[in-house]
Design a protein around this motif. Structure first.
Motif, mmCIF file in Angstrom:
data_model
loop_
_atom_site.group_PDB
_atom_site.id
_atom_site.type_symbol
_atom_site.label_atom_id
_atom_site.label_comp_id
_atom_site.label_asym_id
_atom_site.label_seq_id
_atom_site.Cartn_x
_atom_site.Cartn_y
_atom_site.Cartn_z
ATOM 1 N N ARG A 162 0.751 -1.317 0.069
ATOM 2 C CA ARG A 162 0.004 0.060 -0.006
ATOM 3 C C ARG A 162 0.717 1.385 0.001
ATOM 4 N N ILE A 163 1.960 1.395 0.513
ATOM 5 C CA ILE A 163 2.766 2.393 0.918
ATOM 6 C C ILE A 163 3.541 2.605 -0.548
ATOM 7 N N ALA A 164 4.135 1.411 -1.071
ATOM 8 C CA ALA A 164 4.490 1.440 -2.271
ATOM 9 C C ALA A 164 3.572 2.149 -3.459
ATOM 10 N N LYS A 165 2.421 1.676 -3.500
ATOM 11 C CA LYS A 165 1.346 2.282 -4.353
ATOM 12 C C LYS A 165 1.122 3.776 -3.965
ATOM 13 N N SER A 166 1.033 4.263 -2.862
ATOM 14 C CA SER A 166 1.050 5.503 -2.580
ATOM 15 C C SER A 166 2.218 6.390 -3.052
ATOM 16 N N LEU A 167 3.639 5.843 -2.767
ATOM 17 C CA LEU A 167 4.690 6.471 -3.197
ATOM 18 C C LEU A 167 4.782 6.596 -4.836
ATOM 19 N N GLN A 168 4.156 5.500 -5.404
ATOM 20 C CA GLN A 168 4.194 5.683 -6.894
ATOM 21 C C GLN A 168 3.220 6.827 -7.653
ATOM 22 N N GLU A 169 1.967 6.862 -6.763
ATOM 23 C CA GLU A 169 1.048 7.840 -7.244
ATOM 24 C C GLU A 169 1.612 9.287 -6.930
ATOM 25 N N LEU A 170 2.201 9.450 -5.826
ATOM 26 C CA LEU A 170 2.821 10.618 -5.348
ATOM 27 C C LEU A 170 3.922 11.226 -6.162
ATOM 28 N N GLU A 171 4.828 10.264 -6.629
ATOM 29 C CA GLU A 171 5.875 10.518 -7.456
ATOM 30 C C GLU A 171 5.210 10.810 -9.151
ATOM 31 N N LYS A 172 4.342 10.081 -9.341
ATOM 32 C CA LYS A 172 3.567 10.301 -10.763
ATOM 33 C C LYS A 172 3.126 11.813 -10.843
ATOM 34 N N LYS A 173 2.659 12.342 -9.744
ATOM 35 C CA LYS A 173 2.109 13.519 -9.642
ATOM 36 C C LYS A 173 3.193 14.874 -9.460
ATOM 37 N N GLY A 174 4.188 14.121 -9.129
ATOM 38 C CA GLY A 174 5.507 15.189 -9.088
ATOM 39 C C GLY A 174 5.587 15.891 -7.619
ATOM 40 N N PHE A 175 4.906 15.083 -6.608
ATOM 41 C CA PHE A 175 4.935 15.471 -5.301
ATOM 42 C C PHE A 175 6.301 15.081 -4.357
ATOM 43 N N ILE A 176 6.795 13.972 -5.083
ATOM 44 C CA ILE A 176 8.025 13.315 -4.478
ATOM 45 C C ILE A 176 9.066 12.833 -5.200
ATOM 46 N N ILE A 177 10.324 12.704 -4.992
ATOM 47 C CA ILE A 177 11.306 12.206 -5.827
ATOM 48 C C ILE A 177 12.166 11.268 -5.335
ATOM 49 N N LYS A 178 12.639 10.194 -6.022
ATOM 50 C CA LYS A 178 13.783 9.376 -5.537
ATOM 51 C C LYS A 178 14.862 10.084 -5.467
ATOM 52 N N LYS A 179 15.427 9.782 -4.240
ATOM 53 C CA LYS A 179 16.554 10.361 -3.742
ATOM 54 C C LYS A 179 18.006 9.381 -3.970
ATOM 55 N N ALA A 180 17.644 8.230 -3.588
ATOM 56 C CA ALA A 180 18.827 7.211 -3.681
ATOM 57 C C ALA A 180 18.217 5.801 -3.521
ATOM 58 N N TYR A 181 18.865 4.913 -3.954
ATOM 59 C CA TYR A 181 18.684 3.523 -3.733
ATOM 60 C C TYR A 181 19.582 2.819 -2.819
ATOM 61 N N ILE A 182 19.204 2.159 -1.729
ATOM 62 C CA ILE A 182 20.217 1.539 -0.829
ATOM 63 C C ILE A 182 19.720 0.120 -0.775
ATOM 64 N N GLY A 183 20.624 -0.631 -0.016
ATOM 65 C CA GLY A 183 20.352 -2.297 0.012
ATOM 66 C C GLY A 183 19.083 -2.779 0.221
ATOM 67 N N ASP A 184 18.935 -4.070 -0.274
ATOM 68 C CA ASP A 184 17.657 -4.752 -0.212
ATOM 69 C C ASP A 184 16.439 -4.314 -1.065
ATOM 70 N N GLY A 185 16.652 -3.288 -2.090
ATOM 71 C CA GLY A 185 15.628 -2.863 -2.698
ATOM 72 C C GLY A 185 14.926 -1.832 -2.121
ATOM 73 N N ASP A 186 15.352 -1.032 -1.065
ATOM 74 C CA ASP A 186 14.847 -0.010 -0.403
ATOM 75 C C ASP A 186 15.209 1.332 -1.223
ATOM 76 N N ILE A 187 14.461 2.377 -1.368
ATOM 77 C CA ILE A 187 14.565 3.678 -1.788
ATOM 78 C C ILE A 187 14.506 4.712 -0.955
ATOM 79 N N ILE A 188 15.413 5.938 -1.103
ATOM 80 C CA ILE A 188 14.719 6.930 -0.130
ATOM 81 C C ILE A 188 14.382 8.001 -0.935
ATOM 82 N N PHE A 189 13.061 8.530 -0.494
ATOM 83 C CA PHE A 189 12.354 9.494 -1.018
ATOM 84 C C PHE A 189 12.481 10.939 -0.273
ATOM 85 N N GLY A 190 12.286 11.917 -1.048
ATOM 86 C CA GLY A 190 12.257 13.214 -0.665
ATOM 87 C C GLY A 190 11.032 14.081 -1.327
ATOM 88 N N ILE A 191 10.645 14.895 -0.790
ATOM 89 C CA ILE A 191 9.450 15.818 -1.047
ATOM 90 C C ILE A 191 9.900 16.946 -2.057
#
Length: 93
Positions: free
Chosen positions: A32-61
């Motif tokens: 559910r979080i991943a879906k919300s993050l995807q929607e927020l990113e698509k709308k331009g509200f957040i951006i991926k900042k970095a990829y870290i281990g185990d497939g985790d991603i850091i986001f910023g607004i």
């Protein structure tokens, strides 16, 4: 915008966070979080900042995300005021 998206934007307005950190803080399912993050990113509200281990991603607004959060804050603030007036009128507070 749903409440989970608002919660995510609020958290990211304070600091960048990974999916795992958001999941732990909110207690929501990763899917559910991943879906919300995807929607927020698509709308331009957040951006991926970095990829870290185990497939985790850091986001910023983004600036647009901050503007959207502020717009929703105004709506929620006014709604709470109206509810307070209604409750006080009914229960004489």
């Amino acid at each position: 915008m749903d409440i989970l998206e608002l919660a995510i934007l609020t958290m990211l307005s304070e600091d960048e966070m990974s999916i795992r950190e958001i999941e732990q803080y909110l207690g929501a399912r990763r899917r559910r979080i991943a879906k919300s993050l995807q929607e927020l990113e698509k709308k331009g509200f957040i951006i991926k900042k970095a990829y870290i281990g185990d497939g985790d991603i850091i986001f910023g607004i983004t600036e647009q995300g901050l503007e959207e959060l502020y717009k929703n804050y105004i709506i929620l603030r006014d709604l709470v005021r109206e509810m307070e007036i209604s409750v006080c009128a009914k229960f004489d507070c």
